[in-house]
Design a protein around this motif. Structure first.
Motif, PDB file in Angstrom:
ATOM      1  N   UNK A   1       0.105 -14.671  -7.843  1.00  0.00           N
ATOM      2  CA  UNK A   1       1.103 -15.046  -6.844  1.00  0.00           C
ATOM      3  C   UNK A   1       2.476 -14.487  -7.208  1.00  0.00           C
ATOM      4  N   UNK A   2       2.825 -14.549  -8.494  1.00  0.00           N
ATOM      5  CA  UNK A   2       4.099 -13.979  -8.936  1.00  0.00           C
ATOM      6  C   UNK A   2       4.136 -12.478  -8.674  1.00  0.00           C
ATOM      7  N   UNK A   3       3.032 -11.800  -8.989  1.00  0.00           N
ATOM      8  CA  UNK A   3       2.960 -10.357  -8.776  1.00  0.00           C
ATOM      9  C   UNK A   3       3.016 -10.029  -7.287  1.00  0.00           C
ATOM     10  N   UNK A   4       2.338 -10.838  -6.478  1.00  0.00           N
ATOM     11  CA  UNK A   4       2.337 -10.601  -5.031  1.00  0.00           C
ATOM     12  C   UNK A   4       3.740 -10.750  -4.448  1.00  0.00           C
ATOM     13  N   UNK A   5       4.498 -11.724  -4.948  1.00  0.00           N
ATOM     14  CA  UNK A   5       5.871 -11.906  -4.480  1.00  0.00           C
ATOM     15  C   UNK A   5       6.735 -10.703  -4.826  1.00  0.00           C
ATOM     16  N   UNK A   6       6.526 -10.146  -6.033  1.00  0.00           N
ATOM     17  CA  UNK A   6       7.301  -8.965  -6.427  1.00  0.00           C
ATOM     18  C   UNK A   6       6.954  -7.764  -5.550  1.00  0.00           C
ATOM     19  N   UNK A   7       5.716  -7.707  -5.080  1.00  0.00           N
ATOM     20  CA  UNK A   7       5.278  -6.589  -4.242  1.00  0.00           C
ATOM     21  C   UNK A   7       5.416  -6.891  -2.756  1.00  0.00           C
ATOM     22  N   UNK A   8       5.974  -8.074  -2.439  1.00  0.00           N
ATOM     23  CA  UNK A   8       6.165  -8.471  -1.036  1.00  0.00           C
ATOM     24  C   UNK A   8       4.853  -8.416  -0.257  1.00  0.00           C
ATOM     25  N   UNK A   9       3.831  -9.025  -0.833  1.00  0.00           N
ATOM     26  CA  UNK A   9       2.513  -9.042  -0.201  1.00  0.00           C
ATOM     27  C   UNK A   9       1.860 -10.396  -0.447  1.00  0.00           C
ATOM     28  N   UNK A  10       1.025 -10.882   0.470  1.00  0.00           N
ATOM     29  CA  UNK A  10       0.261 -12.107   0.213  1.00  0.00           C
ATOM     30  C   UNK A  10      -0.760 -11.869  -0.892  1.00  0.00           C
ATOM     31  N   UNK A  11      -1.186 -12.934  -1.552  1.00  0.00           N
ATOM     32  CA  UNK A  11      -2.106 -12.804  -2.685  1.00  0.00           C
ATOM     33  C   UNK A  11      -3.392 -12.104  -2.277  1.00  0.00           C
ATOM     34  N   UNK A  12      -3.945 -12.446  -1.104  1.00  0.00           N
ATOM     35  CA  UNK A  12      -5.216 -11.847  -0.706  1.00  0.00           C
ATOM     36  C   UNK A  12      -5.090 -10.368  -0.353  1.00  0.00           C
ATOM     37  N   UNK A  13      -3.857  -9.878  -0.162  1.00  0.00           N
ATOM     38  CA  UNK A  13      -3.637  -8.454   0.130  1.00  0.00           C
ATOM     39  C   UNK A  13      -3.169  -7.692  -1.107  1.00  0.00           C
ATOM     40  N   UNK A  14      -3.123  -8.384  -2.240  1.00  0.00           N
ATOM     41  CA  UNK A  14      -2.621  -7.751  -3.459  1.00  0.00           C
ATOM     42  C   UNK A  14      -3.441  -6.525  -3.867  1.00  0.00           C
ATOM     43  N   UNK A  15      -4.779  -6.560  -3.814  1.00  0.00           N
ATOM     44  CA  UNK A  15      -5.539  -5.347  -4.176  1.00  0.00           C
ATOM     45  C   UNK A  15      -5.171  -4.143  -3.313  1.00  0.00           C
ATOM     46  N   UNK A  16      -4.971  -4.368  -2.014  1.00  0.00           N
ATOM     47  CA  UNK A  16      -4.606  -3.254  -1.135  1.00  0.00           C
ATOM     48  C   UNK A  16      -3.227  -2.719  -1.499  1.00  0.00           C
ATOM     49  N   UNK A  17      -2.307  -3.644  -1.797  1.00  0.00           N
ATOM     50  CA  UNK A  17      -0.954  -3.223  -2.163  1.00  0.00           C
ATOM     51  C   UNK A  17      -0.957  -2.437  -3.461  1.00  0.00           C
ATOM     52  N   UNK A  18      -1.732  -2.877  -4.435  1.00  0.00           N
ATOM     53  CA  UNK A  18      -1.818  -2.169  -5.718  1.00  0.00           C
ATOM     54  C   UNK A  18      -2.448  -0.799  -5.522  1.00  0.00           C
ATOM     55  N   UNK A  19      -3.481  -0.712  -4.681  1.00  0.00           N
ATOM     56  CA  UNK A  19      -4.117   0.584  -4.420  1.00  0.00           C
ATOM     57  C   UNK A  19      -3.129   1.561  -3.790  1.00  0.00           C
ATOM     58  N   UNK A  20      -2.298   1.060  -2.865  1.00  0.00           N
ATOM     59  CA  UNK A  20      -1.299   1.923  -2.224  1.00  0.00           C
ATOM     60  C   UNK A  20      -0.263   2.387  -3.242  1.00  0.00           C
ATOM     61  N   UNK A  21       0.154   1.486  -4.118  1.00  0.00           N
ATOM     62  CA  UNK A  21       1.143   1.856  -5.143  1.00  0.00           C
ATOM     63  C   UNK A  21       0.563   2.870  -6.123  1.00  0.00           C
ATOM     64  N   UNK A  22      -0.712   2.717  -6.466  1.00  0.00           N
ATOM     65  CA  UNK A  22      -1.337   3.675  -7.376  1.00  0.00           C
ATOM     66  C   UNK A  22      -1.405   5.051  -6.728  1.00  0.00           C
ATOM     67  N   UNK A  23      -1.687   5.088  -5.432  1.00  0.00           N
ATOM     68  CA  UNK A  23      -1.712   6.377  -4.726  1.00  0.00           C
ATOM     69  C   UNK A  23      -0.329   7.009  -4.718  1.00  0.00           C
ATOM     70  N   UNK A  24       0.702   6.182  -4.478  1.00  0.00           N
ATOM     71  CA  UNK A  24       2.076   6.687  -4.508  1.00  0.00           C
ATOM     72  C   UNK A  24       2.433   7.210  -5.895  1.00  0.00           C
ATOM     73  N   UNK A  25       2.021   6.475  -6.916  1.00  0.00           N
ATOM     74  CA  UNK A  25       2.326   6.884  -8.287  1.00  0.00           C
ATOM     75  C   UNK A  25       1.635   8.203  -8.621  1.00  0.00           C
ATOM     76  N   UNK A  26       0.378   8.337  -8.201  1.00  0.00           N
ATOM     77  CA  UNK A  26      -0.353   9.576  -8.462  1.00  0.00           C
ATOM     78  C   UNK A  26       0.332  10.767  -7.785  1.00  0.00           C
ATOM     79  N   UNK A  27       0.796  10.558  -6.561  1.00  0.00           N
ATOM     80  CA  UNK A  27       1.485  11.633  -5.852  1.00  0.00           C
ATOM     81  C   UNK A  27       2.807  11.969  -6.534  1.00  0.00           C
ATOM     82  N   UNK A  28       3.522  10.936  -6.995  1.00  0.00           N
ATOM     83  CA  UNK A  28       4.804  11.164  -7.673  1.00  0.00           C
ATOM     84  C   UNK A  28       4.600  11.923  -8.981  1.00  0.00           C
TER      85      UNK A  28
END
Length: 409
Positions: free
Chosen positions: A271-298
């Motif tokens: 929940x703490x991590x989800x708040x930092x990513x501005x996402x609900x807890x159940x959407x946290x895996x999707x948010x992390x996957x998107x961030x990993x894709x962004x990081x890979x591109x960067x």
């Protein structure tokens, strides 16, 4: 005449074994406070005529607690059972009660309850795996910590593991399985659906979890402590699996209150991590996957920019001598590798960066980069090595490294 050792008679040729301890720990409704007499003392261990302290065995930790007697008390830190005599020995921290003293034992309820939940969960989870596939036999278990383990034969895969976990979750959710612990003659074991063959003979204690419909869920020969109802060890959560010796698969799990506390902690962290990513807890895996894709591109963009910058730095450095040598001092150690790979054909390049990171690259047929690097480091101090076309290391003298390379060539 000297004093006889505890448990011995003067002139006896062998020690008299203390009597068997009457176990009180098998009954799940047995009070954790009990009275008993001291029958023997050896070293820092005390033997009692009866005890509610479970002795460590079968992968389950021993109970801990207190012994009290008139005018004193001592902490029980461990209990063990002498298999030859059936005597339970209690390791005591501090003063020892004398032989013959009447003591009151007090088993700490917290550790006992956790151990009981772990052991019951081990039985039930092992049975769940067996129902998924009879080939999944238990090779060994360990329940001495919050993270318990069962090593399985039969090579269960991820789908099998999730199926067993789901089966047990559904079973415990019905809250129907109750504990029965009959003691039966060895000859009557054939009348029970034992999950695994009994390792003891004679009178055998069975641990059975039976449903309200009369059907057995699990039957095992066991001397451990267990919950009166199977649902009392829920939740049972598989944390991870590991492949261990002999091709066995180790399943790491938690049960009961320890599992609930673990899951609560994981949820709070999520929940703490989800708040930092501005996402609900159940959407946290999707948010992390998107961030990993962004990081890979960067990272890919950064690698491309470093390669372009490295090519420009190499081009700006003039070549000198024969064979042609380019020398670079870098302000970013991350540029070392891309600079070395940009060495022009027929030339040699040496570079040094922050922290003494250094390297030599050779595109000249008569110059081996590894030999040049080692020779230069022999002068400036440091270590490193590599292949004929590229070698890297670290030097103790950043300022002198490039001059050392020049002198080697």
């Amino acid at each position: 005449m000297g004093k006889a050792a505890p448990g011995c008679l003067p002139g006896a040729r062998s020690p008299i074994l203390p009597p068997m301890t009457r176990p009180l720990y098998h009954d799940p409704y047995q009070p954790l406070t009990f009275a008993a007499s001291v029958v023997d003392v050896q070293g820092q261990e005390v033997a009692l005529a009866a005890t509610a302290f479970y002795p460590e065995s079968g992968g389950q930790s021993s109970d801990v607690g207190l012994l009290r007697w008139p005018g004193s008390e001592a902490r029980v830190t461990h209990a063990r059972k002498d298999k030859a005599t059936g005597t339970v020995w209690h390791r005591v921290d501090g003063e020892l009660p004398p032989v013959g003293a009447e003591v009151t034992g007090e088993v700490d309820p917290g550790p006992r309850w956790r151990h009981t939940q772990r052991h019951s969960a081990e039985h039930l989870l092992a049975q769940a795996f067996r129902r998924v596939n009879p080939a999944f036999e238990v090779a060994s278990v360990n329940m001495t910590g919050p993270e318990c383990t069962i090593d399985f034969l039969g090579d269960p895969g991820e789908a099998d593991i999730r199926a067993a976990e789901a089966l047990l979750r559904e079973t415990l959710g019905r809250d129907e399985l109750t504990l029965e612990t009959p003691i039966v003659p060895e000859a009557e074991l054939v009348n029970y659906p034992l999950r695994r063959e009994s390792k003891v003979g004679g009178q055998v204690r069975l641990v059975m979890f039976r449903g309200s419909d009369g059907d057995f869920f699990d039957v095992s020969a066991c001397g451990g402590t267990h919950v009166p109802g199977a649902a009392m060890c829920a939740p049972v959560v598989i944390l991870r699996t590991e492949r261990v010796r002999g091709g066995q698969v180790r399943v790491v799990f938690m049960a009961g209150e320890e599992a609930s506390e673990y899951l609560s902690g994981v949820y709070q962290s999520a929940r703490t991590l989800a708040q930092e990513f501005s996402a609900p807890v159940d959407k946290l895996p999707e948010r992390v996957a998107a961030l990993r894709a962004d990081l890979s591109a960067a990272r890919a963009d950064a690698d491309a920019l470093r390669a372009r910058l490295a090519a420009q730095l190499v081009a700006a450095a003039s070549a000198e001598g024969t064979p042609p040598l380019r020398l670079l001092t870098l302000d970013n150690a991350a540029l070392l590798a891309p600079v070395l790979t940009a060495v022009p054909a027929g030339e040699v390049l040496a570079a040094v960066g922050p922290g003494g990171r250094c390297g030599v690259a050779s595109a000249h047929p008569d110059v081996k980069a590894g030999d040049v690097l080692r020779a230069a480091l022999a002068v400036t101090g440091g270590k490193g090595g590599g292949k004929p076309d590229l070698a890297q290391g670290s030097t103790a003298d950043e300022g002198g490294f490039l001059e050392a390379v020049r002198q080697v060539l």
